[in-house]
Design an enzyme around this catalytic site. Structure first.
Site, PDB file in Angstrom:
ATOM      1  CG  HIS A 122      -1.894   0.993   1.388  1.00 14.93           C
ATOM      2  ND1 HIS A 122      -1.624   2.289   1.758  1.00 14.93           N
ATOM      3  CD2 HIS A 122      -3.228   0.935   1.181  1.00 14.93           C
ATOM      4  CE1 HIS A 122      -2.753   2.977   1.795  1.00 14.93           C
ATOM      5  NE2 HIS A 122      -3.747   2.180   1.441  1.00 14.93           N
ATOM      6  CG  ASP A 200       0.656  -2.604   6.210  1.00 15.29           C
ATOM      7  OD1 ASP A 200      -0.302  -2.753   6.987  1.00 15.29           O
ATOM      8  OD2 ASP A 200       0.603  -1.851   5.211  1.00 15.29           O
ATOM      9  CD  GLN A 203      -6.808  -4.467   3.673  1.00 14.33           C
ATOM     10  OE1 GLN A 203      -7.768  -5.233   3.787  1.00 14.33           O
ATOM     11  NE2 GLN A 203      -6.960  -3.171   3.519  1.00 14.33           N
ATOM     12  CE  LYS A 226      -7.200  -0.262   6.089  1.00 14.74           C
ATOM     13  NZ  LYS A 226      -7.937   0.240   4.945  1.00 14.74           N
ATOM     14  CB  CYS A 364      -3.636   3.208  -1.685  1.00 12.63           C
ATOM     15  SG  CYS A 364      -4.755   4.558  -1.371  1.00 12.63           S
TER      16      CYS A 364
HETATM   17  N1  PLP Z   1      -1.615  -0.757   4.590  1.00 14.24           N
HETATM   18  C1  PLP Z   1      -2.543  -1.505   3.972  1.00 14.24           C
HETATM   19  C2  PLP Z   1      -2.186  -2.885   3.512  1.00 14.24           C
HETATM   20  C3  PLP Z   1      -3.819  -0.990   3.772  1.00 14.24           C
HETATM   21  O1  PLP Z   1      -4.739  -1.717   3.148  1.00 14.24           O
HETATM   22  C4  PLP Z   1      -4.110   0.323   4.218  1.00 14.24           C
HETATM   23  C5  PLP Z   1      -5.438   0.918   3.969  1.00 14.24           C
HETATM   24  O2  PLP Z   1      -6.172   0.503   3.111  1.00 14.24           O
HETATM   25  C6  PLP Z   1      -3.114   1.041   4.866  1.00 14.24           C
HETATM   26  C7  PLP Z   1      -1.878   0.482   5.033  1.00 14.24           C
HETATM   27  C8  PLP Z   1      -3.378   2.428   5.398  1.00 14.24           C
HETATM   28  O3  PLP Z   1      -4.292   2.339   6.452  1.00 14.24           O
HETATM   29  P1  PLP Z   1      -4.865   3.680   7.139  1.00 14.24           P
HETATM   30  O4  PLP Z   1      -5.409   4.519   6.032  1.00 14.24           O
HETATM   31  O5  PLP Z   1      -5.915   3.172   8.068  1.00 14.24           O
HETATM   32  O6  PLP Z   1      -3.721   4.306   7.845  1.00 14.24           O
END
Ligand code: PLP
Length: 406
Positions: A122, A200, A203, A226, A364
């Site tokens: 992401h 990370d 998800q 999430k 993203c």
């Molecule tokens: N990392 C992953 C794999 C994501 O799917 C997302 C959001 O969709 C993020 C990071 C960023 O999350 P946030 O916008 O809640 O900080």
């Protein structure tokens, strides 16, 4: 017992109609819906508990401080972290990654050092590392993906050198659904390098209960929203040995032990890394969300989602010209696809007319689409409260949209 009717009743928004049709919410990867238990905890906070933490001697302040620190312990237990002070409350995954990039970068990255990420990250797990590398004149490297949307892990040993300082990768891809073999990756890294490892988990946490000690990662990050919790709250898990070395990320009230006009002595963990009044109801709501999913059971969640994934994949593949991106054997209920040359936004807009919420665009993860050479896709991301009947309506609506757009 997994009772889908009862579970759906626990999510008030699922009874809503959108554009005159029952809401079909297939955008869980963007943010998940909230059960009543979480909504009630937040309402209760503002109705009965509202006050600031860590600073008042009055009853409300003492009680909410205890509740907030209890929430931290619930999250610690959920992740199987060794110490509660390894759990840092942040705004979300993005802020957690920025915190590590800033603090780790300050004490550990020099010109010529290397950071490795992957092609399926992401943007939140790409851009902070790009900025750090730019600032420190360090080098950013990538583990590539294959056509199935899996990491080409055979490349990892070739990328690691004595200059590798940190390796960051996603547990589950938000776009392809691929579940990365985190334990195996960490084992490979540990056998070749002393690099720090950030996972990370944005998800992963709605589907899997991560065990950070078993994984042996240095950092694990995720967002509350999430995981069926509130927005504006997230977690950075970090091994104590790292976090104690970190300089403050932001400073000010909450982070200090003593302040003289010329000099400040900073507080111990976790407060050193939590500047200002935090999202108190967010922390409490997130702990409630964790209690909720724990009661349902991750085995039940995974079983329901696996059944949904199999069914939606089969139904979508019956549509002529439909191509799915992300076909790993190990994936969650996330389906990214395109139909012929129809633009994903056109289908997304039509689906909305049927009350169906999906995501269209690049999600993203633009480097993934550079690899597949398409501008983006339609993404349906399912949760345990979704149903086979909803998938049937979704597939019918896609077919109608294709007829209209062709
Ligand atoms: N990392 C992953 C794999 C994501 O799917 C997302 C959001 O969709 C993020 C990071 C960023 O999350 P946030 O916008 O809640 O900080």
């Amino acid at each position: 017992m997994f009772d889908i009717t009862k579970i759906r009743e626990e999510f008030p928004i699922l009874t809503k109609t959108v554009n005159g049709k029952p809401l079909i919410y297939f955008d869980n990867g963007a943010t998940a819906q909230k059960p009543k238990q979480v909504i009630d905890a937040i309402t209760n906070y503002y109705t009965n508990q509202n006050s600031n933490i860590h600073r008042g001697v009055h009853t409300l302040s003492r009680e909410i401080t205890i509740a907030y620190e209890e929430a931290r312990k619930i999250i610690q237990k959920h992740l199987n972290a060794e110490h509660a002070n390894e759990i840092i409350f942040t705004k979300g995954t993005t802020e957690s990654i920025n915190l590590v990039a800033h603090c780790f970068g300050k004490i550990n990255i020099e010109a010529g050092d290397e950071i490795i990420i992957t092609q399926m990250e992401h943007h939140s797990n790409i851009v902070p590392w790009q900025l750090l590398c730019e600032e420190k004149k360090a080098i950013l490297k990538f583990i590539p993906i294959n056509q199935e949307g899996e990491l080409m892990l055979e490349e990892l040993p070739k990328l690691i050198t004595s200059k590798t300082k940190l390796i960051a990768f996603t547990h589950i891809s938000n776009t392809l659904g691929t579940i990365n073999p985190v334990k195996e990756i960490i084992h490979t890294i540990r056998s070749l390098s002393n690099a720090a490892i950030l996972v990370d988990g944005a998800q992963a946490v709605p589907h899997i209960q991560p065990n950070v000690q078993d994984l042996d990662c240095d950092f694990y990050v995720f967002s509350g929203h999430k995981l069926f919790g509130p927005t504006g709250v997230g977690i950075l898990y970090g091994k104590e040995e790292w976090l104690t070395k970190f300089p403050p990320y932001q400073s000010g009230g909450g982070t200090i032990k003593t302040v003289m006009l010329q000099k400040t002595e900073f507080a111990d963990l976790p407060l050193k890394l939590e500047a200002g009044t935090p999202n108190i109801e967010g922390g409490i709501g997130l702990a409630e969300a964790i209690k909720y999913v724990t009661e349902i059971g991750f085995e039940n969640i995974q079983k329901q989602e696996d059944d949904l994934l199999k069914y939606i994949t089969k139904k979508l593949l019956e549509i002529d010209g439909l191509k799915i991106y992300g076909t790993s054997k190990h994936k969650t209920a996330v389906i990214s696809f395109n139909v012929g040359s129809i633009h994903p936004f056109d289908i997304g807009t039509l689906l909305d007319k049927y009350g169906i919420a999906i995501r269209s665009g690049h999600h993203c993860t633009q480097p993934i689409w550079e690899f597949y050479n398409v501008p983006g896709t339609i993404r349906a991301s399912l949760s345990f409260y979704n149903t086979i009947e909803e998938i049937d309506s979704f597939v019918e609506a896609i077919k109608k949209s294709i007829r209209l757009l062709s």
